[in-house]
Scaffold this active site. Structure first.
Site, PDB file in Angstrom:
ATOM      1  N   ALA A  67       0.870  -1.172   0.000  1.00 20.14           N
ATOM      2  CA  ALA A  67       0.000   0.000   0.000  1.00 20.14           C
ATOM      3  C   ALA A  67       0.913   1.231   0.000  1.00 20.14           C
ATOM      4  CB  ALA A  67      -0.872  -0.024   1.238  1.00 20.14           C
ATOM      5  N   GLY A 110       0.765  -5.056   1.069  1.00 17.94           N
ATOM      6  CA  GLY A 110      -0.453  -5.138   0.265  1.00 17.94           C
ATOM      7  C   GLY A 110      -0.208  -5.724  -1.117  1.00 17.94           C
ATOM      8  N   GLU A 160      -0.370  -9.339  -0.568  1.00 16.96           N
ATOM      9  CA  GLU A 160      -1.773  -9.687  -0.286  1.00 16.96           C
ATOM     10  C   GLU A 160      -2.620  -9.667  -1.553  1.00 16.96           C
ATOM     11  OE1 GLU A 160      -1.891  -6.670   2.818  1.00 16.96           O
ATOM     12  OE2 GLU A 160      -2.520  -8.205   4.232  1.00 16.96           O
ATOM     13  N   GLU A 162       4.923  -5.261   7.292  1.00 16.93           N
ATOM     14  CA  GLU A 162       4.161  -4.259   8.061  1.00 16.93           C
ATOM     15  C   GLU A 162       4.672  -4.104   9.489  1.00 16.93           C
ATOM     16  OE1 GLU A 162       2.835  -6.598   6.121  1.00 16.93           O
ATOM     17  OE2 GLU A 162       1.211  -5.771   4.911  1.00 16.93           O
TER      18      GLU A 162
HETATM   19  N1  DAK Z   1       4.639   3.264  -0.602  1.00 17.24           N
HETATM   20  C1  DAK Z   1       5.022   4.462  -1.123  1.00 17.24           C
HETATM   21  N2  DAK Z   1       6.177   4.610  -1.809  1.00 17.24           N
HETATM   22  C2  DAK Z   1       6.977   3.548  -1.950  1.00 17.24           C
HETATM   23  C3  DAK Z   1       6.633   2.275  -1.433  1.00 17.24           C
HETATM   24  C4  DAK Z   1       5.388   2.161  -0.727  1.00 17.24           C
HETATM   25  N3  DAK Z   1       4.934   0.979  -0.239  1.00 17.24           N
HETATM   26  N4  DAK Z   1       7.630   1.421  -1.727  1.00 17.24           N
HETATM   27  C5  DAK Z   1       8.544   2.111  -2.417  1.00 17.24           C
HETATM   28  N5  DAK Z   1       8.168   3.404  -2.554  1.00 17.24           N
HETATM   29  C6  DAK Z   1       8.867   4.493  -3.227  1.00 17.24           C
HETATM   30  C7  DAK Z   1      10.057   4.972  -2.408  1.00 17.24           C
HETATM   31  O1  DAK Z   1       9.643   5.884  -1.399  1.00 17.24           O
HETATM   32  C8  DAK Z   1      10.899   5.619  -3.469  1.00 17.24           C
HETATM   33  O2  DAK Z   1      10.357   6.883  -3.784  1.00 17.24           O
HETATM   34  P1  DAK Z   1      11.323   8.171  -3.913  1.00 17.24           P
HETATM   35  O3  DAK Z   1      12.042   8.276  -2.626  1.00 17.24           O
HETATM   36  O4  DAK Z   1      12.216   7.850  -5.084  1.00 17.24           O
HETATM   37  O5  DAK Z   1      10.366   9.280  -4.179  1.00 17.24           O
HETATM   38  C9  DAK Z   1      10.671   4.714  -4.684  1.00 17.24           C
HETATM   39  O6  DAK Z   1       9.456   4.006  -4.427  1.00 17.24           O
HETATM   40  C10 DAK Z   1      11.778   3.691  -4.869  1.00 17.24           C
HETATM   41  O7  DAK Z   1      11.924   3.010  -3.654  1.00 17.24           O
HETATM   42  P2  DAK Z   1      13.365   2.786  -2.947  1.00 17.24           P
HETATM   43  O8  DAK Z   1      14.289   3.890  -3.242  1.00 17.24           O
HETATM   44  O9  DAK Z   1      13.104   2.472  -1.528  1.00 17.24           O
HETATM   45  O10 DAK Z   1      13.865   1.480  -3.744  1.00 17.24           O
HETATM   46  P3  DAK Z   1      14.849   0.352  -3.228  1.00 17.24           P
HETATM   47  O11 DAK Z   1      15.113  -0.492  -4.427  1.00 17.24           O
HETATM   48  O12 DAK Z   1      16.009   0.923  -2.480  1.00 17.24           O
HETATM   49  O13 DAK Z   1      13.993  -0.508  -2.156  1.00 17.24           O
HETATM   50  C11 DAK Z   1      12.005  -1.683  -1.359  1.00 17.24           C
HETATM   51  C12 DAK Z   1      12.879  -1.252  -2.589  1.00 17.24           C
HETATM   52  C13 DAK Z   1      10.740  -2.342  -1.915  1.00 17.24           C
HETATM   53  C14 DAK Z   1      12.769  -2.691  -0.521  1.00 17.24           C
HETATM   54  C15 DAK Z   1      11.657  -0.427  -0.503  1.00 17.24           C
HETATM   55  O14 DAK Z   1      11.133   0.576  -1.371  1.00 17.24           O
HETATM   56  C16 DAK Z   1      10.633  -0.719   0.561  1.00 17.24           C
HETATM   57  O15 DAK Z   1      10.978  -1.275   1.611  1.00 17.24           O
HETATM   58  N6  DAK Z   1       9.392  -0.301   0.342  1.00 17.24           N
HETATM   59  C17 DAK Z   1       8.332  -0.421   1.330  1.00 17.24           C
HETATM   60  C18 DAK Z   1       7.824  -1.846   1.389  1.00 17.24           C
HETATM   61  C19 DAK Z   1       6.749  -1.989   2.445  1.00 17.24           C
HETATM   62  O16 DAK Z   1       6.991  -1.768   3.651  1.00 17.24           O
HETATM   63  N7  DAK Z   1       5.560  -2.387   2.011  1.00 17.24           N
HETATM   64  C20 DAK Z   1       4.429  -2.585   2.939  1.00 17.24           C
HETATM   65  C21 DAK Z   1       3.635  -1.317   3.065  1.00 17.24           C
HETATM   66  S1  DAK Z   1       2.311  -1.477   4.232  1.00 17.24           S
HETATM   67  C22 DAK Z   1      -5.403  -2.813   4.203  1.00 17.24           C
HETATM   68  C23 DAK Z   1      -4.944  -3.227   2.995  1.00 17.24           C
HETATM   69  C24 DAK Z   1      -3.589  -3.213   2.732  1.00 17.24           C
HETATM   70  C25 DAK Z   1      -2.668  -2.735   3.642  1.00 17.24           C
HETATM   71  C26 DAK Z   1      -3.121  -2.310   4.850  1.00 17.24           C
HETATM   72  C27 DAK Z   1      -4.498  -2.332   5.156  1.00 17.24           C
HETATM   73  N8  DAK Z   1      -6.796  -2.855   4.519  1.00 17.24           N
HETATM   74  C28 DAK Z   1      -7.743  -3.406   3.520  1.00 17.24           C
HETATM   75  C29 DAK Z   1      -7.326  -2.399   5.751  1.00 17.24           C
HETATM   76  C30 DAK Z   1      -1.274  -2.747   3.265  1.00 17.24           C
HETATM   77  C31 DAK Z   1      -0.266  -2.226   3.947  1.00 17.24           C
HETATM   78  C32 DAK Z   1       1.079  -2.209   3.342  1.00 17.24           C
HETATM   79  O17 DAK Z   1       1.312  -2.657   2.247  1.00 17.24           O
END
Ligand code: DAK
Length: 291
Positions: free
Chosen positions: A97, A140, A143, A163
């Protein structure tokens, strides 16, 4: 930008296309207003949705979900579409997400406005959806892939539920679907540590139907092959097949078998059952009516 083409016939057929062109671009598409996805019908009966937010690694913002759901709905309602494929890029199916969109939300913002409610729309579809995953499928993104009916991935795909590192837990079914596939101990380890797992592991533990060598091109070709095959069968039988497999998630074996039998019996009321069995006996190819 490619777009959703909902005309009943492809602009060009596979046989008319030059051999050197990749199969993906042999069907043309019309213009679209989508900003975060690409849509196309690359094979007969197959609707393709490509998540396309490369700058954010396909993070699933609300706007992206509105578009995905809009395209899914159109494919679901299009009688010429028999199966749907959902994919991303080499780098990311979806990195979760959109964290930047979620970060400032308060409880009442999320609760009153039912934030991320549209996420489960995909699970209400009757037509089968195949995920073709390469690169990151996190939070997400993982998921969303698990919500699909068939999950294909690359061996190197990077799955995970990180998460816990953000101070939350999976919110779109991750804890339930991962546990159903991996068993409690492995799912608990993944969710409580935030450790990622590979596409190879996803296949090993039964989360993915198949893990492919190569990148998005290879896994997408595999998904399109399967989708095209499914779309070539009677829509009635395909919908029924999806329904009975899904029932196994909710019912015990005995009730599930009884449910399956009821649906099996009911298919003798379809035209396609007569057509399929007659064609077999006459050694002909069935011409499905989807009724
Ligand atoms: N959201 C927003 N931006 C993101 C992102 C994300 N999930 N993942 C990556 N980006 C953005 C980064 O901020 C960066 O943007 P700039 O800084 O260039 O503006 C760009 O994408 C490139 O990312 P990185 O520079 O970080 O790239 P790397 O290759 O170094 O790293 C990475 C890749 C995938 C390991 C890293 O980006 C990362 O850790 N990303 C976050 C992964 C994460 O934590 N995902 C889980 C998010 S929480 C629900 C439904 C769903 C959900 C909740 C509730 N309900 C129905 C109630 C879901 C929750 C989630 O998914």
């Amino acid at each position: 930008m490619a777009s959703l083409r909902l005309l009943s016939r492809p602009v060009a057929t596979i046989s008319a296309a030059p051999r050197s062109l990749p199969r993906l671009i042999r069907f043309q598409s019309t213009s679209s207003s989508y900003e975060n996805i690409l849509v196309d019908t690359p094979r007969p009966g197959v609707g393709l949705i490509t998540i396309n937010r490369p700058k954010a690694l396909n993070a699933l913002s609300s706007a992206t979900f509105v578009e995905i759901n809009g395209a899914l709905k159109k494919y679901e309602e299009d009688k010429d579409i028999g199966a749907i494929v959902l994919t991303g890029s080499d780098k990311a199916f979806a990195a979760g997400a959109d964290i930047k969109e979620m970060a400032p939300l308060t409880f009442s913002d999320a609760y009153v406005n039912n934030f991320i409610a549209p996420w489960s729309y995909l699970t209400t579809l009757r037509k089968p959806v195949i995920a073709a995953v390469s690169g990151h499928a996190l939070g997400g993104g993982c998921e969303l892939a698990m919500m699909c009916d068939i999950l294909y991935c690359t061996k190197k795909a990077n799955f995970g539920q990180p998460e816990i590192k953000l101070g939350t837990i999976p919110g779109a079914g991750g804890s339930q679907r991962l546990t159903a596939a991996f068993g409690k101990s492995k799912a608990m380890e993944i969710i409580l540590t935030g450790n990622n797992f590979s596409g190879e592991d996803a296949e090993k533990y039964g989360l993915a139907a198949k893990a492919f060598d190569g990148g998005n091109k290879e896994v997408l070709e595999g998904a399109l092959d399967t989708a095209e095959k499914i779309a070539s069968y009677s829509r009635v039988a395909v919908i029924a097949g999806k329904e009975v497999v899904n029932k196994s998630q909710d019912l015990g074996v005995r009730e599930g078998v009884e449910y399956e039998r009821r649906i099996f019996h009911s298919l003798f009321g379809s035209q396609d059952q007569k057509i399929g069995m007659k064609a077999f006996a006459e050694k002909k190819k069935p011409e499905w009516t989807n009724s």
